[in-house]
Design a protein around this motif. Structure first.
Motif, PDB file in Angstrom:
ATOM      1  N   ASN A   1       0.839  -1.195   0.000  1.00  0.00           N
ATOM      2  CA  ASN A   1       0.000   0.000   0.000  1.00  0.00           C
ATOM      3  C   ASN A   1       0.874   1.245   0.000  1.00  0.00           C
ATOM      4  O   ASN A   1       2.099   1.165   0.109  1.00  0.00           O
ATOM      5  CB  ASN A   1      -0.974  -0.006   1.192  1.00  0.00           C
ATOM      6  N   SER A   2       0.253   2.391  -0.144  1.00  0.00           N
ATOM      7  CA  SER A   2       1.000   3.639  -0.267  1.00  0.00           C
ATOM      8  C   SER A   2       1.640   4.092   1.041  1.00  0.00           C
ATOM      9  O   SER A   2       2.463   5.013   1.034  1.00  0.00           O
ATOM     10  CB  SER A   2       0.090   4.748  -0.811  1.00  0.00           C
ATOM     11  N   LEU A   3       1.304   3.480   2.158  1.00  0.00           N
ATOM     12  CA  LEU A   3       1.924   3.838   3.436  1.00  0.00           C
ATOM     13  C   LEU A   3       3.263   3.139   3.649  1.00  0.00           C
ATOM     14  O   LEU A   3       4.042   3.540   4.506  1.00  0.00           O
ATOM     15  CB  LEU A   3       0.985   3.503   4.598  1.00  0.00           C
ATOM     16  N   ASN A   4       3.524   2.085   2.872  1.00  0.00           N
ATOM     17  CA  ASN A   4       4.809   1.384   2.965  1.00  0.00           C
ATOM     18  C   ASN A   4       5.893   2.170   2.238  1.00  0.00           C
ATOM     19  O   ASN A   4       5.607   2.948   1.331  1.00  0.00           O
ATOM     20  CB  ASN A   4       4.717  -0.006   2.317  1.00  0.00           C
ATOM     21  N   TRP A   5       7.142   1.911   2.601  1.00  0.00           N
ATOM     22  CA  TRP A   5       8.265   2.468   1.857  1.00  0.00           C
ATOM     23  C   TRP A   5       8.254   1.879   0.446  1.00  0.00           C
ATOM     24  O   TRP A   5       7.902   0.712   0.262  1.00  0.00           O
ATOM     25  CB  TRP A   5       9.588   2.122   2.535  1.00  0.00           C
ATOM     26  N   PRO A   6       8.630   2.645  -0.568  1.00  0.00           N
ATOM     27  CA  PRO A   6       8.679   2.121  -1.932  1.00  0.00           C
ATOM     28  C   PRO A   6       9.547   0.866  -2.059  1.00  0.00           C
ATOM     29  O   PRO A   6       9.220  -0.047  -2.823  1.00  0.00           O
ATOM     30  CB  PRO A   6       9.263   3.277  -2.755  1.00  0.00           C
TER      31      PRO A   6
ATOM     32  N   THR B   1      -3.747   0.567  -4.764  1.00  0.00           N
ATOM     33  CA  THR B   1      -2.462   0.990  -5.327  1.00  0.00           C
ATOM     34  C   THR B   1      -1.783  -0.127  -6.110  1.00  0.00           C
ATOM     35  O   THR B   1      -0.997   0.136  -7.003  1.00  0.00           O
ATOM     36  CB  THR B   1      -1.483   1.485  -4.241  1.00  0.00           C
ATOM     37  N   LEU B   2      -2.098  -1.366  -5.794  1.00  0.00           N
ATOM     38  CA  LEU B   2      -1.498  -2.492  -6.512  1.00  0.00           C
ATOM     39  C   LEU B   2      -2.005  -2.568  -7.951  1.00  0.00           C
ATOM     40  O   LEU B   2      -1.358  -3.105  -8.821  1.00  0.00           O
ATOM     41  CB  LEU B   2      -1.792  -3.806  -5.787  1.00  0.00           C
ATOM     42  N   MET B   3      -3.161  -1.984  -8.233  1.00  0.00           N
ATOM     43  CA  MET B   3      -3.751  -2.054  -9.564  1.00  0.00           C
ATOM     44  C   MET B   3      -3.227  -0.973 -10.508  1.00  0.00           C
ATOM     45  O   MET B   3      -3.472  -1.030 -11.707  1.00  0.00           O
ATOM     46  CB  MET B   3      -5.274  -1.932  -9.456  1.00  0.00           C
TER      47      MET B   3
END
Length: 55
Positions: A9-14, A41-43
């Motif tokens: 998800n977008s809260l994780n580090w890239p 975000t995975l899509m």
């Protein structure tokens, strides 16, 4: 076989998300990730290999 569950998800580090995709793309190995819990975000712009099922 061990299977890991990881989050994407977008809260994780890239770097964490990239590692999740790498582990998910591996077809074999003891450290492969077979389940990803994700937001939408995975899509967006992600090209994953064909998998047998998705929810």
């Amino acid at each position: 076989m061990r299977a890991f569950v990881r989050r994407y998800n977008s809260l994780n580090w890239p770097e964490y998300n990239a590692e999740t995709l790498r582990l998910f793309s591996e077809s074999t190995g003891p450290n492969r990730c077979s389940i990803i819990i994700s937001t939408d975000t995975l899509m967006v712009g992600v090209n994953l290999p064909v998998k047998s099922s998705g929810v």
